[in-house]
Write an enzyme that holds these catalytic residues in place. Structure first.
Site, PDB file in Angstrom:
ATOM      1  N   HIS A  67       0.820  -1.215   0.000  1.00 14.66           N
ATOM      2  CA  HIS A  67       0.000   0.000   0.000  1.00 14.66           C
ATOM      3  C   HIS A  67       0.855   1.267   0.000  1.00 14.66           C
ATOM      4  O   HIS A  67       1.235   1.773   1.053  1.00 14.66           O
ATOM      5  CB  HIS A  67      -0.903  -0.032   1.239  1.00 14.66           C
ATOM      6  CG  HIS A  67      -2.048   0.928   1.193  1.00 14.66           C
ATOM      7  ND1 HIS A  67      -3.304   0.615   1.681  1.00 14.66           N
ATOM      8  CD2 HIS A  67      -2.148   2.194   0.745  1.00 14.66           C
ATOM      9  CE1 HIS A  67      -4.112   1.648   1.525  1.00 14.66           C
ATOM     10  NE2 HIS A  67      -3.433   2.631   0.966  1.00 14.66           N
ATOM     11  N   HIS A  69       1.355   5.207  -2.069  1.00 10.08           N
ATOM     12  CA  HIS A  69       0.859   6.195  -3.033  1.00 10.08           C
ATOM     13  C   HIS A  69       2.075   6.887  -3.638  1.00 10.08           C
ATOM     14  O   HIS A  69       2.755   7.641  -2.954  1.00 10.08           O
ATOM     15  CB  HIS A  69      -0.048   7.215  -2.339  1.00 10.08           C
ATOM     16  CG  HIS A  69      -1.279   6.596  -1.746  1.00 10.08           C
ATOM     17  ND1 HIS A  69      -2.417   6.362  -2.489  1.00 10.08           N
ATOM     18  CD2 HIS A  69      -1.534   6.123  -0.505  1.00 10.08           C
ATOM     19  CE1 HIS A  69      -3.336   5.778  -1.716  1.00 10.08           C
ATOM     20  NE2 HIS A  69      -2.825   5.622  -0.504  1.00 10.08           N
ATOM     21  N   ARG A  71       1.957   8.761  -6.418  1.00  7.70           N
ATOM     22  CA  ARG A  71       1.509  10.060  -6.949  1.00  7.70           C
ATOM     23  C   ARG A  71       1.701  10.250  -8.449  1.00  7.70           C
ATOM     24  O   ARG A  71       1.376  11.311  -8.966  1.00  7.70           O
ATOM     25  CB  ARG A  71       2.175  11.229  -6.210  1.00  7.70           C
ATOM     26  CG  ARG A  71       1.972  11.220  -4.692  1.00  7.70           C
ATOM     27  CD  ARG A  71       0.519  11.255  -4.308  1.00  7.70           C
ATOM     28  NE  ARG A  71       0.338  11.434  -2.864  1.00  7.70           N
ATOM     29  CZ  ARG A  71      -0.723  10.985  -2.194  1.00  7.70           C
ATOM     30  NH1 ARG A  71      -1.692  10.324  -2.839  1.00  7.70           N
ATOM     31  NH2 ARG A  71      -0.846  11.193  -0.904  1.00  7.70           N
ATOM     32  N   ASN A 101      -5.220   5.719  -7.062  1.00  8.85           N
ATOM     33  CA  ASN A 101      -5.910   7.020  -6.986  1.00  8.85           C
ATOM     34  C   ASN A 101      -5.009   8.165  -7.428  1.00  8.85           C
ATOM     35  O   ASN A 101      -4.709   9.083  -6.687  1.00  8.85           O
ATOM     36  CB  ASN A 101      -6.471   7.266  -5.570  1.00  8.85           C
ATOM     37  CG  ASN A 101      -5.407   7.231  -4.492  1.00  8.85           C
ATOM     38  OD1 ASN A 101      -4.342   6.648  -4.672  1.00  8.85           O
ATOM     39  ND2 ASN A 101      -5.687   7.863  -3.369  1.00  8.85           N
ATOM     40  N   ASP A 159      -8.907   2.488  -3.411  1.00 10.44           N
ATOM     41  CA  ASP A 159      -8.390   3.129  -2.199  1.00 10.44           C
ATOM     42  C   ASP A 159      -8.472   4.655  -2.236  1.00 10.44           C
ATOM     43  O   ASP A 159      -8.198   5.285  -3.258  1.00 10.44           O
ATOM     44  CB  ASP A 159      -6.935   2.732  -1.944  1.00 10.44           C
ATOM     45  CG  ASP A 159      -6.462   3.280  -0.603  1.00 10.44           C
ATOM     46  OD1 ASP A 159      -7.125   2.993   0.402  1.00 10.44           O
ATOM     47  OD2 ASP A 159      -5.471   4.020  -0.570  1.00 10.44           O
ATOM     48  N   HIS A 186     -10.939  -0.052   0.856  1.00 11.41           N
ATOM     49  CA  HIS A 186     -10.798   1.071   1.785  1.00 11.41           C
ATOM     50  C   HIS A 186     -12.153   1.175   2.473  1.00 11.41           C
ATOM     51  O   HIS A 186     -13.104   1.707   1.906  1.00 11.41           O
ATOM     52  CB  HIS A 186     -10.447   2.336   0.981  1.00 11.41           C
ATOM     53  CG  HIS A 186     -10.522   3.609   1.759  1.00 11.41           C
ATOM     54  ND1 HIS A 186      -9.422   4.379   2.022  1.00 11.41           N
ATOM     55  CD2 HIS A 186     -11.565   4.257   2.322  1.00 11.41           C
ATOM     56  CE1 HIS A 186      -9.782   5.446   2.722  1.00 11.41           C
ATOM     57  NE2 HIS A 186     -11.078   5.403   2.911  1.00 11.41           N
ATOM     58  N   ASP A 312       0.924   2.556   3.744  1.00  6.71           N
ATOM     59  CA  ASP A 312       0.051   3.663   3.323  1.00  6.71           C
ATOM     60  C   ASP A 312       0.874   4.943   3.145  1.00  6.71           C
ATOM     61  O   ASP A 312       0.445   6.035   3.537  1.00  6.71           O
ATOM     62  CB  ASP A 312      -1.118   3.885   4.289  1.00  6.71           C
ATOM     63  CG  ASP A 312      -2.260   4.686   3.632  1.00  6.71           C
ATOM     64  OD1 ASP A 312      -2.142   5.036   2.434  1.00  6.71           O
ATOM     65  OD2 ASP A 312      -3.261   4.963   4.315  1.00  6.71           O
ATOM     66  N   HIS A 316       2.702  14.286   0.767  1.00  8.92           N
ATOM     67  CA  HIS A 316       1.992  15.539   0.470  1.00  8.92           C
ATOM     68  C   HIS A 316       2.962  16.696   0.595  1.00  8.92           C
ATOM     69  O   HIS A 316       3.911  16.642   1.388  1.00  8.92           O
ATOM     70  CB  HIS A 316       0.844  15.757   1.457  1.00  8.92           C
ATOM     71  CG  HIS A 316      -0.348  14.887   1.178  1.00  8.92           C
ATOM     72  ND1 HIS A 316      -1.086  14.994   0.019  1.00  8.92           N
ATOM     73  CD2 HIS A 316      -0.922  13.899   1.896  1.00  8.92           C
ATOM     74  CE1 HIS A 316      -2.067  14.099   0.048  1.00  8.92           C
ATOM     75  NE2 HIS A 316      -1.991  13.408   1.177  1.00  8.92           N
TER      76      HIS A 316
END
Ligand SMILES: [Zn+2]
Length: 434
Positions: A67, A69, A71, A101, A159, A186, A312, A316
């Site tokens: 899991h 991200h 980006r 996502n 997710d 999710h 996860d 950011h």
């Protein structure tokens, strides 16, 4: 050109075959060719052999993250495939599964193929895309899962969004099972979490913030377990955060339903009290819960009810985090801090070391059907060398991820990834040691 890599007198640990011994391990042509006491003795003097000796170090199978991200495509300022894989290597990971996502959403063969091709060109550790369950993650029309699988997807998930419609979820489970793809949910009933900033409890009341109640996760997990049983399909709970989820997964497994689950380091280490100062670095989805949930999740991970740890990893930028809590994007970076943080739980006696290693290696590999990294002669050389005693202070500026959002900044941790080897190639070494 180095011909061989020889680890001398390391503590090699692989719970998959009850290995925990001081040995030499030799890597040649991408494989482990020797493993045993003094196995590298005659190699040590040879040229073109890189000898690694680090007193007290442990050698483990490479880690697998279900899991992350990364980006890309769409928000490469926060992370991209190259920086994400670099961060993964620094965290000891050899396999990274990336969530769909992105912008555009990875709901098609072309996005999956592009990610796979990009990762191959970069080299280093392996990337495994997770395709979306529904087109555009809109929760309605199923994706072409045959195409996703053919392009390299190892699972499907929406997710960031929950598949809340039971009919869609039932069809997703049925359809995905025909391609042997696990469905990763999710679990969040969005009707119960609208406008929520944090866990619903005493702290949210005190701070005057809208809460995300546990039951919003539990009702989805309960329903999905029933659907998985009815359909006879594999179901995986992403980032389990509640005592209720742990209980439901335990009951489902006891009844023989093919359910698996993951938990993040932050849900094992932090509670909603961390939000008292409105710290946006602690805003995550699902939110940090209460001490009782942390306790239940730890117990469930220790006894194998929760199969694996997943980071996860959610990078950011400053603009997403240095704002009011209500405006802040949820998530924290995770790849590089996962192992040192969780080693603390081993020291505290919360988690047996063998269970932690399993939860980072063979267990997650099994969920998505990857070849599990192994420490044995003949196995692909996917290894991580860790120095369990190295103490260091987390400095976000020195992480390899492009983003800095972590509540663990300035924390002293004990345990460090010293070297990561993927398919026999050294893909990371910590600067201090080499
Ligand atoms: Zn999620």
């Amino acid at each position: 050109m180095t011909e061989a890599l020889a680890f001398r007198r390391v503590r090699a640990i692989d719970p998959a075959h009850a290995l925990d011994a001081e040995v030499d391990v030799v890597v040649e042509r991408g494989r482990i060719t020797r493993l045993g006491p003094r196995a590298a003795d005659d190699l040590a003097q040879r040229e073109r052999v890189r000898v690694v000796e680090r007193p007290g170090a442990w050698l483990l199978p490479g880690f697998v993250d279900l899991h992350a991200h990364l980006r890309e495509p769409g928000a490469e300022g926060k992370e991209d495939v190259a920086s994400g894989l670099r961060a993964a290597a620094a965290g000891g990971f050899v396999d990274v599964c990336c969530m769909p996502n992105t912008r555009p959403v990875n709901d098609s063969r072309v996005v999956t193929e592009t990610l796979v091709a990009k990762a191959r060109a970069i080299g280093g550790v392996r990337l495994h895309p997770i395709g979306a369950i529904t087109v555009g993650q809109n929760g309605e029309r199923l994706t072409e899962m045959a195409d996703l699988k053919a392009a390299g997807a190892v699972a499907v998930s929406d997710d960031g969004r929950c598949v809340t419609n039971a009919r869609v979820m039932r069809s997703a489970l049925e359809y995905a099972s025909t391609f042997d793809l696990p469905v990763i949910q999710h679990a969040e009933d969005h009707a119960l979490t609208e406008g929520a900033q944090m866990h619903e409890g005493a702290v949210s009341t005190r701070l005057g913030l809208r809460g995300w109640p546990r039951v919003a996760e539990d009702v989805i997990v309960a329903r999905d377990v029933l659907l998985a049983e009815y359909v006879g399909a594999r179901y995986h709970v992403a980032h389990a955060s509640t005592a209720g989820s742990a209980r439901l997964v335990r009951e489902a497994k006891a009844r023989g339903i093919p359910v698996t689950a993951e938990v993040t380091p932050h849900h094992l280490l932090l509670t909603h009290e961390a939000l008292v100062g409105y710290d946006t670095a602690c805003k995550v989805n699902p939110p940090l819960r209460e001490a009782g949930d942390v306790e239940a999740l730890r117990r469930a991970l220790a006894d194998g009810t929760i199969d694996c740890v997943a980071t996860d990893h959610a990078p950011h930028g400053i603009l997403d985090k240095e704002v009011e809590l209500a405006e802040a994007a949820p998530g924290m970076v995770g790849l590089e801090l996962c192992f040192p943080l969780l080693l603390g739980l081993v020291r505290e006696g919360v988690l047996p070391l063998s269970r932690l290693v399993d939860a980072l290696t063979a267990a997650p590999a099994r969920v998505v059907g990857l070849e599990p990294p192994r420490l044995r002669e003949g196995a692909r050389a996917d290894l991580v060398l860790v120095d369990p005693n190295a103490r260091w202070v987390v400095d976000p500026a020195r992480l390899h991820t492009k983003s800095r959002n972590t509540p663990f900044a300035r924390r002293t941790v004990e345990g460090r990834v010293a070297m990561t080897v993927c398919e026999g190639n050294v893909v990371h070494t910590d600067a201090e040691a080499w």
